[in-house]
Design an enzyme around this catalytic site. Structure first.
Site: not given
Ligand code: HEM
Ligand code: CU
Length: 540
Positions: A215, A219, A366-368, A429-430
């Site tokens: 967490h 920050y 949320h985190f996006h 998710r995932r």
């Molecule tokens: C280009 C634009 C983006 C798209 C289309 C996108 C899409 C996605 C998708 C579809 C997932 C998988 C979700 C799942 O199956 O649970 C994901 C996971 C994730 N994304 Fe993105 N994302 C984008 C940009 C970003 C950015 C800018 C960040 C952070 C700087 C980010 C951080 C993450 C993180 C931390 C995960 C989690 C992976 C996990 O569950 O292990 N994403 N994203």
């Molecule tokens: Cu947190």
């Protein structure tokens, strides 16, 4: 170009490239979840990609960007290169070497453990060793930043720390406190397990150590963005920082409250006593306060600027904000989506309500908004403003840079809202394929996953624009002299001289005390229970 600025740019380039690669993988993921057939689509490929995307975005893009921006701030304030140049470059190469090791492990299919690498999932040792090197490299950056601050105080005796450097100090202190958790997890638990030196691992202990880090990590990402919101944006908007002491207070509160809140990621974990979860919940709601302070101060600063530029009316001044400026638009749109993300965050942080959204697509929605937009879009805007100043090259493809934040905003609305909604409908998710083989329940959310995929497409195009603008600028931008960074002035001159906000040793000590209160007993109690280790589940 001075040596520290060269170092800043070297860090920023790693961030930009990592971002570009991760964005390309993200498009594939968004399409896969919508059950669109891609030639190379498979569950193994999906999880490999999500691991690479999460790691490159959340750990590599952010850390390198922050290190680069940090060096630029230090050089700006000192007016000369930072001390320990050789050590700073060593940190860069160690972090880069670690990153390449992690990426190689992931791409070879030996580390499909997602960016949270929860045991008993077990990756190849190279993944953990690379991650440890990334952290060690960042510690060298933190050390050089602290030493630069001390140099600054020697050269400016009795003066208050400039606001941007104050924000950077808060960032570094948080980083040193929180990375102890993940370093312990990796060195004591995961590297020995992956090398076969021990046979089992305690997953709950790992999760405690990971979220002790995890967490505060948010920050670490967010504070540099706040530096831009406080110290740069008001100037771009033609205004002044509404209140310098409020800004300083917000950063100081983040030092205190960033870490002792990790159990809000473990509400569903058996083995963490409920009372402790509640205690972390209360502290979590405490940390919303500096974010509200930020929302108030930054909005007031913007209003000052817009009215100076002739804006009138209760809300009419909003039209006079810098919507056409690449940095201005990026940050304004980030802030709008961050407000939405913050509301969702309160749901996540509410002990009881968390059960509704836990591990659903709501979290990904949320985190996006938070890291994926408030931080990432602010960083992109910052790059448009900072890279030309550091490199002495004009921004190229300016039209793309102006359109890009709007594409991101639109794409993220589609992506994030649809994921919040499907999350509430129970979509996890995932998951590789959210259609669940055409199951009855999944029919209800299929339209929304399609919308999410369209959002992913917009986001991908936006990311590609960003990378093109940066490459164009770096490789072909018209040469000009490097420019000094100029900060926003406070509306009212702040009290001269150092104040309680400059007492970083004290803030750090109180932060450590809070961490001890929040974590010492639960971890001690956990270690004194009969524990049953799990054998690692090898991913290679
Ligand atoms: C280009 C634009 C983006 C798209 C289309 C996108 C899409 C996605 C998708 C579809 C997932 C998988 C979700 C799942 O199956 O649970 C994901 C996971 C994730 N994304 Fe993105 N994302 C984008 C940009 C970003 C950015 C800018 C960040 C952070 C700087 C980010 C951080 C993450 C993180 C931390 C995960 C989690 C992976 C996990 O569950 O292990 N994403 N994203
Ligand atoms: Cu947190």
């Amino acid at each position: 170009m001075t040596s520290t600025n060269r170092l800043a740019l070297a860090n920023l380039w790693v961030a930009i490239i990592a971002f570009g690669v991760a964005a390309a993988m993200a498009l594939m993921q968004a399409l896969s979840r919508a059950a669109l057939e891609l030639p190379w689509r498979s569950p193994a490929m999906y999880y490999l990609s999500v691991t690479a995307h999460g790691t490159l975005m959340a750990l590599v893009f952010t850390t390198f960007f922050i290190m680069g921006f940090g060096y630029a701030i230090v050089e700006r304030e000192l007016g000369h290169p930072a001390p320990h140049g050789a050590l700073a470059w060593t940190g860069y190469w160690v972090a880069l070497g670690g990153t390449l090791t992690v990426v190689a492990a992931i791409l070879s299919g030996k580390a499909t453990v997602l960016y949270t690498f929860y045991p008993p999932l077990l990756a190849h040792p190279a993944f953990y060793i690379g991650a440890a090197l990334l952290v060690v490299g960042s510690w060298l950056w933190g050390f050089v930043t602290l030493r630069s601050y001390l140099t600054w105080t020697r050269e400016h005796p009795g003066q208050a720390t400039p606001l941007a450097l104050h924000g950077l100090m808060a960032t570094v202190i948080i980083w040193f406190i929180c990375t102890v958790g993940v370093a312990t997890e990796v060195l004591v638990q995961l590297i020995p397990l992956s090398l076969g030196l021990v046979k089992t691992v305690d997953p709950l202990l790992s999760r405690m150590l990971f979220w002790y880090f995890g967490h505060a990590l948010v920050y670490f990402w967010l504070l540099p963005a706040y530096i831009v919101w406080y110290a740069v944006l008001p100037r771009i908007a033609g205004g002044s920082l509404f209140s310098d002491p409020l800004a300083r207070l917000a950063f100081a509160l983040f030092i205190l409250l960033s870490t002792p809140v990790g159990f809000h990621h473990q509400f569903m974990d058996p083995g963490v006593p409920a009372g402790w979860k509640l205690f972390h919940t209360i502290l979590t709601f405490g940390i919303m306060f500096p974010s509200f302070l930020t929302a108030f101060t930054v909005t007031a600063s913007l209003e000052v600027g817009a009215r100076r530029r002739g804006g009138t009316g209760l809300l009419g001044w909003i039209k006079r904000l810098p919507w056409g400026d690449p940095l201005g638009a990026s940050v304004l749109l980030s802030m709008i989506l961050f407000a939405v993300g913050g509301l969702g965050g309160m749901i996540n942080a509410s002990y009881g309500m968390n059960a509704v959204v836990h591990n659903t697509a709501f979290i990904q929605g949320h985190f996006h908004l938070t890291i994926g937009t408030a931080v990432a879009l602010t960083f992109m805007g910052t790059a448009y403003w900072l890279v030309p100043k550091l490199s002495g090259r004009d921004l190229e493809l300016v039209l793309l840079a102006k359109v890009q934040p709007y594409l991101w905003f639109l794409g993220m609305l589609l992506f994030s809202i649809s994921n919040h909604l499907t999350g509430l409908m129970g979509m996890p998710r995932r998951v590789f394929d959210a259609s669940y083989g055409d199951s009855h329940i999944a029919h209800e959310w299929v339209e929304l996953t399609n919308i999410s995929a369209v959002g992913g497409l917009f986001l991908f195009v936006s990311a590609a624009f960003f990378v093109m603008v940066m490459l164009g600028t770096g490789l072909a931008g018209k040469r000009r002299a490097p420019e000094r960074i100029e900060w926003a002035e406070p509306l009212e001159p702040s009290k001269p001289g150092r104040t309680v906000f400059d007492r970083y040793g004290m803030w750090a000590a109180v932060a450590v005390a809070l961490v001890v209160i929040a974590y010492a007993y639960p971890i001690w109690a956990h270690l004194h229970m009969q524990r049953f280790g799990a054998p690692g589940v090898r991913q290679y």
